[in-house]
Scaffold this motif. Structure first.
Motif, PDB file in Angstrom:
ATOM      1  N   ALA A 173      -6.817  -2.565  -3.376  1.00  0.00           N
ATOM      2  CA  ALA A 173      -8.173  -3.547  -3.491  1.00  0.00           C
ATOM      3  C   ALA A 173      -8.645  -3.581  -1.889  1.00  0.00           C
ATOM      4  CB  ALA A 173      -8.026  -4.820  -3.642  1.00  0.00           C
ATOM      5  N   ALA A 174      -7.822  -3.634  -1.023  1.00  0.00           N
ATOM      6  CA  ALA A 174      -8.112  -3.781   0.468  1.00  0.00           C
ATOM      7  C   ALA A 174      -6.875  -3.455   1.398  1.00  0.00           C
ATOM      8  CB  ALA A 174      -8.509  -5.261   0.828  1.00  0.00           C
ATOM      9  N   LEU A 175      -7.199  -2.716   2.391  1.00  0.00           N
ATOM     10  CA  LEU A 175      -6.175  -2.135   3.403  1.00  0.00           C
ATOM     11  C   LEU A 175      -5.602  -3.409   4.349  1.00  0.00           C
ATOM     12  CD1 LEU A 175      -7.110   1.533   3.806  1.00  0.00           C
ATOM     13  CD2 LEU A 175      -5.155   0.733   2.867  1.00  0.00           C
ATOM     14  N   PRO A 176      -4.374  -3.702   4.460  1.00  0.00           N
ATOM     15  CA  PRO A 176      -4.177  -4.571   5.239  1.00  0.00           C
ATOM     16  C   PRO A 176      -4.279  -4.139   6.837  1.00  0.00           C
ATOM     17  CG  PRO A 176      -2.228  -3.291   4.483  1.00  0.00           C
ATOM     18  CD  PRO A 176      -3.416  -2.960   3.868  1.00  0.00           C
ATOM     19  N   GLU A 177      -4.835  -5.327   7.431  1.00  0.00           N
ATOM     20  CA  GLU A 177      -5.069  -4.937   8.863  1.00  0.00           C
ATOM     21  C   GLU A 177      -4.080  -4.999   9.827  1.00  0.00           C
ATOM     22  OE1 GLU A 177      -8.556  -7.241   9.608  1.00  0.00           O
ATOM     23  OE2 GLU A 177      -9.837  -6.095   8.003  1.00  0.00           O
ATOM     24  N   GLU A 178      -3.200  -5.966   9.671  1.00  0.00           N
ATOM     25  CA  GLU A 178      -2.242  -6.136  10.595  1.00  0.00           C
ATOM     26  C   GLU A 178      -1.009  -5.332  10.473  1.00  0.00           C
ATOM     27  OE1 GLU A 178      -1.249 -10.397   9.691  1.00  0.00           O
ATOM     28  OE2 GLU A 178      -3.670 -10.643   9.678  1.00  0.00           O
ATOM     29  N   GLN A 179      -0.723  -4.953   9.212  1.00  0.00           N
ATOM     30  CA  GLN A 179       0.309  -3.773   8.964  1.00  0.00           C
ATOM     31  C   GLN A 179      -0.165  -2.707   8.366  1.00  0.00           C
ATOM     32  OE1 GLN A 179       2.892  -6.668   6.604  1.00  0.00           O
ATOM     33  NE2 GLN A 179       4.461  -6.123   8.016  1.00  0.00           N
ATOM     34  N   PRO A 180      -0.877  -1.751   9.152  1.00  0.00           N
ATOM     35  CA  PRO A 180      -1.670  -0.649   8.550  1.00  0.00           C
ATOM     36  C   PRO A 180      -0.607   0.181   7.631  1.00  0.00           C
ATOM     37  CG  PRO A 180      -1.736  -0.591  10.734  1.00  0.00           C
ATOM     38  CD  PRO A 180      -0.779  -1.834  10.570  1.00  0.00           C
ATOM     39  N   LEU A 181      -1.018   0.836   6.692  1.00  0.00           N
ATOM     40  CA  LEU A 181      -0.199   1.762   5.826  1.00  0.00           C
ATOM     41  C   LEU A 181      -0.076   3.039   6.723  1.00  0.00           C
ATOM     42  CD1 LEU A 181      -1.413   1.632   2.397  1.00  0.00           C
ATOM     43  CD2 LEU A 181       0.568   0.309   3.355  1.00  0.00           C
ATOM     44  N   HIS A 182       1.115   3.702   6.598  1.00  0.00           N
ATOM     45  CA  HIS A 182       1.284   4.856   7.566  1.00  0.00           C
ATOM     46  C   HIS A 182       1.641   6.362   6.476  1.00  0.00           C
ATOM     47  CE1 HIS A 182       2.173   2.400  11.012  1.00  0.00           C
ATOM     48  NE2 HIS A 182       3.029   1.804  10.097  1.00  0.00           N
ATOM     49  N   GLY A 183       1.337   7.163   6.947  1.00  0.00           N
ATOM     50  CA  GLY A 183       1.347   8.440   6.340  1.00  0.00           C
ATOM     51  C   GLY A 183       1.372   8.485   4.863  1.00  0.00           C
ATOM     52  N   TYR A 184       2.566   8.772   4.428  1.00  0.00           N
ATOM     53  CA  TYR A 184       2.964   8.819   3.009  1.00  0.00           C
ATOM     54  C   TYR A 184       2.533   7.752   1.892  1.00  0.00           C
ATOM     55  CZ  TYR A 184       5.228  11.261  -1.032  1.00  0.00           C
ATOM     56  OH  TYR A 184       5.364  11.884  -2.112  1.00  0.00           O
ATOM     57  N   SER A 185       2.926   6.631   2.783  1.00  0.00           N
ATOM     58  CA  SER A 185       2.424   5.335   1.952  1.00  0.00           C
ATOM     59  C   SER A 185       1.240   5.426   1.737  1.00  0.00           C
ATOM     60  CB  SER A 185       3.111   4.211   2.634  1.00  0.00           C
ATOM     61  OG  SER A 185       2.807   3.179   2.089  1.00  0.00           O
ATOM     62  N   MET A 186       0.184   5.652   2.750  1.00  0.00           N
ATOM     63  CA  MET A 186      -1.084   5.592   2.640  1.00  0.00           C
ATOM     64  C   MET A 186      -1.766   6.639   1.432  1.00  0.00           C
ATOM     65  SD  MET A 186      -3.909   4.297   3.723  1.00  0.00           S
ATOM     66  CE  MET A 186      -5.670   4.459   4.093  1.00  0.00           C
ATOM     67  N   GLU A 187      -0.917   7.943   1.700  1.00  0.00           N
ATOM     68  CA  GLU A 187      -1.350   9.046   0.740  1.00  0.00           C
ATOM     69  C   GLU A 187      -1.078   8.520  -0.821  1.00  0.00           C
ATOM     70  OE1 GLU A 187       0.750  12.730   1.658  1.00  0.00           O
ATOM     71  OE2 GLU A 187       0.354  12.644   3.545  1.00  0.00           O
ATOM     72  N   ILE A 188      -0.047   7.495  -0.974  1.00  0.00           N
ATOM     73  CA  ILE A 188       0.474   7.028  -2.304  1.00  0.00           C
ATOM     74  C   ILE A 188      -0.633   6.025  -2.769  1.00  0.00           C
ATOM     75  CG2 ILE A 188       2.202   5.887  -3.700  1.00  0.00           C
ATOM     76  CD1 ILE A 188       4.175   7.126  -1.906  1.00  0.00           C
ATOM     77  N   ARG A 189      -1.053   5.337  -1.868  1.00  0.00           N
ATOM     78  CA  ARG A 189      -2.008   4.432  -2.032  1.00  0.00           C
ATOM     79  C   ARG A 189      -3.420   5.156  -2.596  1.00  0.00           C
ATOM     80  NH1 ARG A 189      -7.275   3.743  -0.108  1.00  0.00           N
ATOM     81  NH2 ARG A 189      -7.859   1.357  -0.492  1.00  0.00           N
ATOM     82  N   ASP A 190      -3.813   6.041  -1.745  1.00  0.00           N
ATOM     83  CA  ASP A 190      -4.810   6.922  -2.232  1.00  0.00           C
ATOM     84  C   ASP A 190      -4.665   7.387  -3.501  1.00  0.00           C
ATOM     85  OD1 ASP A 190      -5.884   6.260   0.065  1.00  0.00           O
ATOM     86  OD2 ASP A 190      -5.721   7.919   1.377  1.00  0.00           O
ATOM     87  N   ALA A 191      -3.592   8.031  -4.046  1.00  0.00           N
ATOM     88  CA  ALA A 191      -3.338   8.520  -5.156  1.00  0.00           C
ATOM     89  C   ALA A 191      -3.380   7.617  -6.204  1.00  0.00           C
ATOM     90  CB  ALA A 191      -1.914   9.219  -5.167  1.00  0.00           C
ATOM     91  N   THR A 192      -3.172   6.562  -5.774  1.00  0.00           N
ATOM     92  CA  THR A 192      -2.996   5.253  -6.938  1.00  0.00           C
ATOM     93  C   THR A 192      -4.544   4.892  -7.141  1.00  0.00           C
ATOM     94  OG1 THR A 192      -0.901   4.508  -6.148  1.00  0.00           O
ATOM     95  CG2 THR A 192      -2.041   3.067  -7.570  1.00  0.00           C
ATOM     96  N   VAL A 193      -5.262   4.700  -5.968  1.00  0.00           N
ATOM     97  CA  VAL A 193      -6.542   4.303  -6.302  1.00  0.00           C
ATOM     98  C   VAL A 193      -7.293   5.546  -7.209  1.00  0.00           C
ATOM     99  CG1 VAL A 193      -8.980   4.306  -5.120  1.00  0.00           C
ATOM    100  CG2 VAL A 193      -6.923   3.141  -4.242  1.00  0.00           C
TER     101      VAL A 193
END
Ligand code: SAM
Ligand code: CA
Length: 279
Positions: A229-249
């Motif tokens: 729903a919203a990306l965390p600003e203080e603890q940004p997601l990195h590489g693979y975790s971000m890819e999984i987040r995008d795949a989940t969206v």
């Protein structure tokens, strides 16, 4: 107004959100990042996989576990939960309230044949095996047999190992083999998908043939710590975790529009989407 079930306000990352992100390691051990790795429990304390609820109130979550989950937890599940808690990647296991929910769902459905993609130490698998009837069968797929073998003695002691058909290997390859066998068309009452998140849509296309009409497919971690729903600003997601987040969206968007299923997106644990096959 009871607000206990709403997820963490976002963007507002917290340790709790970080803990809830499991699949970094579930899917890619090379690129994966170790979890914050609290080693849990003795009796009465929460295993770290029980700390990944998106509930706003940790106290309330603890209340649910201590009031309604742990007192009714089968002895074998408790034992496996405690073994799993000592594993450095314990956060990969499903949460106790979630497997309690899945067990009830399977009973309500009178499920007999299920498939689980992503086994780890077998915590959700054992919950399923304890729930299915004596002649029930679970096809359990994982690329890693070692972790399954950690839980296997508990599964055997519980007298439910005969219900499990463990297949070691890449899930997509194994599922493609099943697709070639007429027997498996519409064979499964329930599927629990909890492995490499980026393949969920590939699993979906196939499971819609393997699960019977009226059967259910459950996708785990579909809120990915709230980051969908919203990306965390203080603890940004990195590489693979971000890819999984995008795949989940992408997955969530796809499931919401798929006319072949009815869906229910639950905020239990790290998000669980149930898809009932309509046609
Ligand atoms: N369902 C388990 C539970 O709740 O206790 C947790 C499963 S864990 C989150 C994910 C598992 O998926 C890991 O054991 C990993 O080895 C497995 N896995 C990851 N990618 C896979 C793939 N492509 N094929 C088969 N298994 C895979
Ligand atoms: Ca999971």
């Amino acid at each position: 107004v009871f607000t206990g079930y709403s997820i963490l306000p976002l963007p507002s990352p917290s340790l709790k959100m970080e803990r809830s992100i499991e699949g970094i390691d579930s899917c890619d051990r090379e690129r994966g990042r170790e979890r914050d790795g609290e080693i849990a429990p003795g009796d009465g304390t929460m295993a770290s996989h029980d700390q990944k609820s998106l509930l706003q109130s940790e106290t309330l979550y603890k209340y649910i576990l201590e009031t309604s989950v742990y007192p009714r937890e089968p002895e074998a599940l408790k034992e496996l939960r405690q073994i799993t808690a000592k594993h450095p990647r314990n956060a990969m296991a499903a949460a106790s309230d979630q497997v309690q929910f899945l067990s009830m769902l399977l009973k309500l459905m009178n499920a007999k044949n299920t498939i689980e993609i992503g086994v780890f130490t077998g915590y959700s698998l054992l919950a399923t095996a304890l729930t299915l009837p004596e002649d029930g069968k679970i096809m359990a797929i994982d690329v890693n047999r070692n972790n399954y073998e950690l839980g296997l003695p508990v599964i055997q002691k519980a007298g439910v190992a005969h219900k499990i058909d463990f297949r070691e290997g890449l899930a997509l390859t194994i599922i493609d083999e099943l697709m070639g066998e007429e027997k498996y068309k519409g064979w499964f009452d329930f599927a629990f998908v909890d492995a490499d998140k980026k393949n969920c849509l590939n699993y979906h296309q196939r499971l819609l043939e393997l699960v019977r009409v009226g059967g259910v497919i459950g996708y785990d971690n579909t809120l990915w710590g709230g980051t969908v729903a919203a990306l965390p600003e203080e603890q940004p997601l990195h590489g693979y975790s971000m890819e999984i987040r995008d795949a989940t969206v992408e997955l969530n968007k796809y499931l919401a529009a798929d006319p072949r299923i009815e869906i229910c997106h639950l905020s239990i644990s790290d998000g669980l989407t149930l898809c009932r096959r309509l046609s």
